[in-house]
Design an enzyme around this catalytic site. Structure first.
Site, mmCIF file in Angstrom:
data_model
loop_
_atom_site.group_PDB
_atom_site.id
_atom_site.type_symbol
_atom_site.label_atom_id
_atom_site.label_comp_id
_atom_site.label_asym_id
_atom_site.label_seq_id
_atom_site.Cartn_x
_atom_site.Cartn_y
_atom_site.Cartn_z
ATOM 1 N N THR A 21 5.621 2.796 -2.831
ATOM 2 C CA THR A 21 4.476 2.207 -1.821
ATOM 3 C C THR A 21 4.679 2.557 -0.497
ATOM 4 O OG1 THR A 21 4.312 0.416 -3.472
ATOM 5 C CG2 THR A 21 2.974 0.069 -1.639
ATOM 6 N N GLU A 54 11.057 -1.776 12.761
ATOM 7 C CA GLU A 54 9.925 -2.459 13.197
ATOM 8 C C GLU A 54 9.364 -3.168 11.529
ATOM 9 O OE1 GLU A 54 8.194 -3.474 16.301
ATOM 10 O OE2 GLU A 54 7.770 -4.796 14.600
ATOM 11 N N VAL A 94 10.485 -6.633 9.381
ATOM 12 C CA VAL A 94 10.035 -7.960 9.256
ATOM 13 C C VAL A 94 8.521 -8.126 9.819
ATOM 14 C CG1 VAL A 94 10.468 -10.113 10.573
ATOM 15 C CG2 VAL A 94 12.324 -8.724 10.078
ATOM 16 N N GLY A 145 5.764 -6.755 8.228
ATOM 17 C CA GLY A 145 5.003 -5.695 7.865
ATOM 18 C C GLY A 145 4.332 -4.985 9.454
ATOM 19 N N ILE A 164 2.977 -6.464 11.796
ATOM 20 C CA ILE A 164 3.173 -7.060 12.798
ATOM 21 C C ILE A 164 4.188 -6.695 13.773
ATOM 22 C CG2 ILE A 164 3.453 -9.502 14.081
ATOM 23 C CD1 ILE A 164 2.671 -10.714 11.436
ATOM 24 N N GLY A 178 -0.511 -9.022 -8.311
ATOM 25 C CA GLY A 178 0.511 -7.921 -7.893
ATOM 26 C C GLY A 178 1.208 -8.524 -6.535
ATOM 27 N N GLU A 194 6.436 -10.264 -7.748
ATOM 28 C CA GLU A 194 7.155 -9.490 -8.950
ATOM 29 C C GLU A 194 7.143 -10.178 -10.093
ATOM 30 O OE1 GLU A 194 9.019 -6.606 -7.480
ATOM 31 O OE2 GLU A 194 7.917 -7.182 -5.625
ATOM 32 N N LYS A 252 14.634 -12.107 6.862
ATOM 33 C CA LYS A 252 13.780 -11.769 7.754
ATOM 34 C C LYS A 252 14.438 -12.574 9.092
ATOM 35 C CE LYS A 252 10.048 -9.826 4.965
ATOM 36 N NZ LYS A 252 8.795 -10.268 4.540
ATOM 37 N N GLY A 298 1.997 -5.111 2.378
ATOM 38 C CA GLY A 298 0.799 -4.107 2.304
ATOM 39 C C GLY A 298 0.976 -2.838 2.418
#
Lengths: 399, 399
Positions: free
Chosen positions: A11, A124, A127, A129, A131, A182, A185, A200, A297
């Site tokens: 992904t 980056e 942690v 995503g 941000i 989704g 998991e 994180k 995402g």
């Protein structure tokens, strides 16, 4: 032209390739040069996909190609990611990763190795995503002593807490829903047991204190015990239940934990709902700040990886200082931590007051039980007191 | 040891000196060297204050001292700040400023001059106080095309809107209160007329598009017409009234404006209250993000200036790329901008529907008037329609 390689075409990895294409021009402008993916390492083949021509199955093809300057690691897990990343850094290649397990476990070592080789190891995307919290801690909030960092760092559990609160559903039902969508998991334990958030906050705490925090040392509780009834009490109190990953500087050292909290409607993290993440930071001169965005995402996370690639392109011959030594930092003793606790129990007020004096009671109109909020007390003191009451649930009250 | 000078020993200037003292060690660690203030330029003397020994009244003492590498400008206003800053850059000194008027007016020119002299001109503190929004746009969100940036950029007006909403007070009363608390100046027009927010969104838009945006071109409305009655309708709609400074990328170019908006309780900016600032950013791959914090105040703003000094210390011999050319960008025509409007009027439904068809009515229980929300239409179309109704108030509905 800067040549790059992507390790792991899942992904995130495919998202990175997509982002580099979508924003090719603006990225080239900011990086000062075009970035082109030369190889994609994956066990699989992608026949019919335009990526196929770049697919390689042997990591050494990348290691041994001097043309490749930047390597993206989006495989996940500690091994073989660690072995591969190490090989890339030793070959003098810059690396950016979205892999929190790798960074939490081997971050200090890989940062040191990158420094030694005068390249960069950036993370980056590991942690929050999209941000930009890592770069904010490293490059923006540099005039402050960070006294607290508290985050909603797992989108799956935040989605579940939001849905339980909005719709009065039970844990099992929202978990099924999250799996169907989704977000969770098949084996959801990494999310719902708090392990993901724990890694994180370990990374963020290491960056704040400049030393190694072992995630195994962080007291971690998940959301599996949260019920529809708890949400009723939360509403009655005008609070929200959020899984918080928190790290505070105390007189006894850094105190880190992951657990559900009842947070006040006045707190900046209160309105952070659904799959969104947010990181609250308190600096000794900055005061309170918060960074909010998509914590997961494909494209948001890939955006953070690509931003690392731009940063690397601007520092091809220079190591960006990241303070995170491998010297281990002992965390403050969790048992000595002071907290305020919300308790639900079937016991009577007489029994409650025999143990907790005269606490503040909350009646959510559920027959056969009562809720109350304790005074601030240490974790160990509370644990000893509460065992006389066989509580239906316990949630810390904070923020 | 890096020698610095501070121009202007007011609230922010003295705050910078304070922050450099409070966090001396950690700042030195991150900057890679100690930063020491050698001079403070001010017209006044501060007898008895330890700063007195560093006070100078002649800017040339700083210009001509080769030992001074970093200069902080916290005087405010375009002149003499512009002349002084230019002299410092021409003398090969790095400059950081908190002065939004200077940056909005002369930013592009000073950035170009800094680049030519291979020094840096940084201005993190000029927008959003302690919120690291400038560095986030320059160094963090570099893989995105920013499609929208909308901020609550003025703490004074946000405090006033919050207080009007919470306590049902009228504009004049909260203005007095804000002045008594020292949030608003004796002459509050820069805040309440939106001029302050206008300069800030001009700066952010220039950074997003990489060209010069003249703040005079930005349609700007203040909060002076907002009444307690408007707040009643907002509550009825479940919305909040916020002074927003917004900039959006449209097919016709960038559309920028400053005006009060009725924003939805689902929007991340909705819970931003009191003197806090926040900047909402939408990237084409990042999605939605928000940066929240203290938009003003002595120490938070000084923290941003000091962070610039750390960045400068790390780039003493290198210019940090800031994309902001002096080439002027024409904004999209405001009259063609599409918005949804909330209108209060004493006119009857027949008159309303004769002009606006069948809008959504809101009854806040105020006798002799009614509120309604229009469909989306251009500013010019609305202006023409609404004049037939002599409205009691008009507020855009958005976000």
């Amino acid at each position: 032209m800067i040549k790059a390689a992507v390790m792991g075409y899942g992904t995130i990895g495919s998202g990175v390739v997509e982002v580099l294409n979508i924003n090719r021009e603006s990225i080239a402008k900011r990086a000062g040069d075009e970035i082109e993916v030369k190889y994609v390492l994956d066990l699989r083949d992608f026949p019919g996909d335009s990526i196929q021509e770049k697919i390689v199955h042997d990591v050494n093809i990348i290691v041994n190609d001097p043309e490749v300057q930047v390597v993206v690691e989006t495989m996940g897990g500690v091994e073989p990611a660690y072995t591969f990343v190490k090989a890339m850094l030793e070959a003098g290649k810059h690396v950016t990763t979205s892999n929190k397990a790798l960074v939490a476990d081997k971050g200090a070592e890989l940062i040191a190795l990158a420094k030694e080789k005068n390249v960069n190891f950036l993370f980056e995307a590991s942690v929050g995503g999209g941000i930009p919290i890592i770069r904010s801690l490293n490059s923006c909030l540099t005039a402050d002593e960070i006294e607290e960092i508290t985050g909603i760092l797992n989108g799956t559990t935040n989605y579940m807490m939001t849905k339980m609160s909005d719709e009065g559903l039970e844990f099992e039902d929202v978990l099924k829903d999250a799996q169907n969508k989704g977000y969770a998991e098949k084996d959801p334990s990494a999310d719902i047991e708090g392990y993901d958030a724990c890694r994180k906050i370990a990374i963020l705490t290491s960056l704040v204190c400049g030393q190694q925090i072992d995630f195994e040392d962080i007291h971690t509780e998940g959301i599996t015990k949260i019920s529809a009834a708890d949400m009723k009490y939360a509403k009655k109190m005008g609070r929200a239940i959020k899984l918080l990953a928190s790290s505070k500087k105390t007189k006894d050292g850094y105190l880190a934990m992951v657990a559900p909290f009842l947070i006040s409607s006045k707190h900046p993290l209160y309105p952070v709902n659904d799959v969104f993440n947010a990181v609250f930071v308190r600096g000794n001169v900055l005061g309170d700040a918060m960074f909010y965005g998509s914590g997961a995402g494909k494209l948001p996370t890939a955006s953070a990886v690509a931003a690392d690639m731009v940063d690397i392109a601007k520092h091809l011959n220079r190591n960006i200082l990241v303070e995170w030594s491998s010297k281990k930092l002992e965390l403050a003793d969790f048992n000595k931590a002071e907290n305020v606790f919300f308790v639900r129990t079937a016991s009577g007020k007489a029994e409650i007051e025999a143990v907790f004096g005269s606490p503040a009671y909350i009646d959510a109109g559920i027959a056969g039980e009562i809720g109350f909020i304790t005074d601030a007390m240490t974790e160990e003191a509370f644990a000893e007191k509460v065992q006389n009451l066989n509580p239906l649930s316990v949630i810390r009250v904070g923020m």
